[in-house]
Design an enzyme around this catalytic site. Structure first.
Site, PDB file in Angstrom:
ATOM      1  N   ASP A  11       1.148  -0.866   0.005  1.00  0.00           N
ATOM      2  CA  ASP A  11       0.415   0.400   0.100  1.00  0.00           C
ATOM      3  C   ASP A  11       0.965   0.998   0.062  1.00  0.00           C
ATOM      4  O   ASP A  11       1.727   1.073   0.865  1.00  0.00           O
ATOM      5  CB  ASP A  11      -0.743  -0.352   1.005  1.00  0.00           C
ATOM      6  CG  ASP A  11      -1.899   1.155   0.950  1.00  0.00           C
ATOM      7  OD1 ASP A  11      -1.905   1.622  -0.085  1.00  0.00           O
ATOM      8  OD2 ASP A  11      -2.825   0.724   2.177  1.00  0.00           O
ATOM      9  N   ASP A 105      -2.643   2.283  -6.689  1.00  0.00           N
ATOM     10  CA  ASP A 105      -1.530   2.162  -5.032  1.00  0.00           C
ATOM     11  C   ASP A 105      -1.597   1.062  -4.278  1.00  0.00           C
ATOM     12  O   ASP A 105      -0.915   1.234  -3.340  1.00  0.00           O
ATOM     13  CB  ASP A 105      -1.995   3.932  -4.463  1.00  0.00           C
ATOM     14  CG  ASP A 105      -2.841   3.850  -3.413  1.00  0.00           C
ATOM     15  OD1 ASP A 105      -4.314   2.823  -3.664  1.00  0.00           O
ATOM     16  OD2 ASP A 105      -2.862   4.383  -3.031  1.00  0.00           O
ATOM     17  N   GLU A 106      -2.617   0.082  -4.388  1.00  0.00           N
ATOM     18  CA  GLU A 106      -2.642  -0.910  -3.518  1.00  0.00           C
ATOM     19  C   GLU A 106      -2.805  -2.420  -4.597  1.00  0.00           C
ATOM     20  O   GLU A 106      -3.026  -2.459  -5.545  1.00  0.00           O
ATOM     21  CB  GLU A 106      -3.553  -0.955  -3.104  1.00  0.00           C
ATOM     22  CG  GLU A 106      -4.192  -1.807  -1.931  1.00  0.00           C
ATOM     23  CD  GLU A 106      -5.464  -1.385  -0.910  1.00  0.00           C
ATOM     24  OE1 GLU A 106      -5.760  -2.571  -0.538  1.00  0.00           O
ATOM     25  OE2 GLU A 106      -6.184  -0.573  -1.425  1.00  0.00           O
TER      26      GLU A 106
END
Length: 522
Positions: A11, A105-106
């Site tokens: 993350d 973003d993960e």
């Protein structure tokens, strides 16, 4: 459940805001908030400096401004975020073929499937190497969680924030989860959490102690059984490399409610065009067109129309959306519009490409027949036949994003900017003659004399620009220009790390060989 912590969850830390700070040296170490800047905007991401003031994601922007009035407020730059995300995902794919992206973003990674880890020691080594590679390639930081299941790996990455790594050994899950709030479990939102609280269950240990039968009684069979398993630390979901999208959609929130029916229709047609662009960009087609309308009183209506087969024809989608709009009462005002396509497929049904043309031809023939029956026939010269094509009057085009605009000043510390991504796309585009060019706070620009910079604020016919690059040693100088200055032009984002020959850049060769598998007033 695995016997080794070989499932990794990454993350990125405050991704949008961190990318803005990396791109703008003058904002580093200062509170930065990214989101829609209009009066109805919401926070997309807040930097850790802004979070100290209580600002968080999904908060109304007006509330964020009250909490942190001196923060830098910027519109999102999704082209930059996508480029950086692709760099990060490429690093993950070097670790394993099984990478499951959850957002820009993960992502989850199955380290065992890629041979990157077989036990706790090698898993930790892979995680630390990944964090180092991300910093080298993007200049940003990410938090890593390692565990024997996806659920626990995600919890571990939350524990690791910011810029850390947490490894949870298999077999210790129940001890870890017991004292934590029930909200930490997937699928437990505010409503379910409150329902459980009223039943006397506030911690994960309470859920495990209640038993499966009690949770099924409270929440239903599927949810109750799943929650009981998770409360006991069981999660056997695999990492899935390809997560097929179920729909493609776009929507805009307007700073001022739209009351004019013609304006509403124009916005729906514009959204339909953008939706098809995304659909084609993904190489997909869809069978069901969906219209979303949020009215002045926050009531939300959705209408859908299923076509004869999948299509990616913008005319078909646009006209279907327009037909759906006819069934919606918008007289009280509209604050949000959205157009989506569901029932996705990898092909199109050829006859659908002719569907719109056939329907227009039928309407034209019907109108011509009617006009021949009237005095003056088809040559009455009043334009009736032309207006009847497609079942709607022909209207002039308006600048895209006009519905989200706002009069007055815009800036990193101001509240009058257009809302969200639509504003960023509209800003700096060629405007019709006589209209002032609009510049969004945070937008990339380039000046013929001063070089690359970003918009710090605009309004009253002026635009203020700070000239600096991501690798500048110190904050750049500020200059103010006329909004229509011909030497000032919109620009593409610069890479966040100096020396990258391509953008987005791939992993440096040396690493791939060794297994690397704002303030408005600064």
């Amino acid at each position: 459940m695995r016997s080794a912590p070989t499932i990794l969850h990454l993350d990125m830390d405050a991704f949008f805001a961190a990318a803005e700070q990396a791109a703008k040296p003058s904002l580093r170490g200062k509170p930065v908030v990214v989101g829609g800047l209009g009066p109805r905007g919401v926070v997309a991401t807040a930097s850790y400096e802004a979070r100290r003031f209580g600002v968080h994601s999904a908060m109304p922007m007006a509330q964020a401004r009250r909490l942190a009035p001196n923060a830098a407020y910027l519109v999102p730059r999704f082209s930059l975020y996508r480029a950086v995300s692709e760099q990060v995902m490429e690093l993950l794919r070097r670790l394993s073929p099984l990478v499951e992206p959850l957002s820009l973003d993960e992502a989850f990674v199955d380290l065992e499937a890629g041979g990157s880890a077989r036990d706790a020691a090698t898993a930790r080594e892979a995680g630390e190497r990944l964090r180092a590679d991300i910093r080298a390639v993007t200049g940003l930081t990410g938090s890593v969680g390692l565990a024997g299941s996806k659920m626990i790996a995600k919890i571990a990455s939350e524990e690791a924030k910011p810029d850390g790594l947490v490894l949870i050994e298999p077999g210790t899950e129940r001890e870890l989860l017991g004292p934590k709030s029930v909200r930490i479990l997937p699928g437990v939102g505010p409503a379910t959490g409150e329902h459980l609280r009223r039943a006397g269950m506030t911690t994960v240990a309470d859920l495990a102690g209640a038993g499966e039968d009690e949770l099924v009684r409270l929440l239903g069979k599927a949810h109750g059984e799943s929650l009981y398993r998770m409360a006991r630390g069981y999660d056997d979901r695999p990492v899935v490399a390809e997560r097929d999208a179920k729909s493609v959609s776009v929507e805009d929130t307007f700073d001022v409610d739209l009351h004019d029916r013609l304006r509403v229709r124009i916005e729906v047609e514009r959204l339909a065009e953008r939706c098809v662009q995304r659909l084609r960009g993904a190489g997909r087609s869809g069978r069901t067109v969906v219209l979303k309308v949020r009215r002045y009183d926050f009531s939300t209506l959705t209408r859908s129309e299923t076509l004869r087969g999948p299509t990616d024809d913008p005319v078909v989608v646009r006209e279907a959306a327009a037909r759906l709009l006819e069934a919606v009462d918008t007289t009280g005002g509209v604050r949000l519009l959205g157009v989506g396509v569901t029932g996705l497929a990898d092909y199109t049904q050829e006859d659908l490409f002719a569907q719109a043309a056939a329907e227009r031809a039928a309407a034209e023939a019907e109108a011509a027949e009617a006009s021949r029956a009237e005095p003056g026939g088809a040559h009455g010269g009043d334009g009736t036949e032309e207006r009847s094509r497609g079942g709607a009057a022909v209207v002039p085009a308006v600048p895209a994003g006009a519905g989200a605009g706002a009069a007055g000043g815009t800036g990193a510390g101001g509240a009058g900017a257009p809302d969200g991504q639509a504003a960023a796309a509209a800003a700096g585009r060629g405007e019709p003659e006589g209209e002032e060019r609009r510049w969004a706070a945070g937008q990339d620009v380039r000046h013929a004399e001063y070089g690359a910079g970003w918009v710090q604020g605009s309004g009253l016919g002026r635009v203020t620009v700070r000239f600096e690059e991501p690798w500048s040693a110190a904050p750049g100088r500020v200059r103010t220009f006329r909004a229509d200055d011909p030497e000032l032009e919109p620009s593409d984002p610069l890479p966040l790390v100096a020396g990258q020959s391509s953008w987005p850049a791939s992993l440096p060769k040396s690493r791939s060989e060794d297994g690397g598998g704002g303030s408005a007033r600064p």
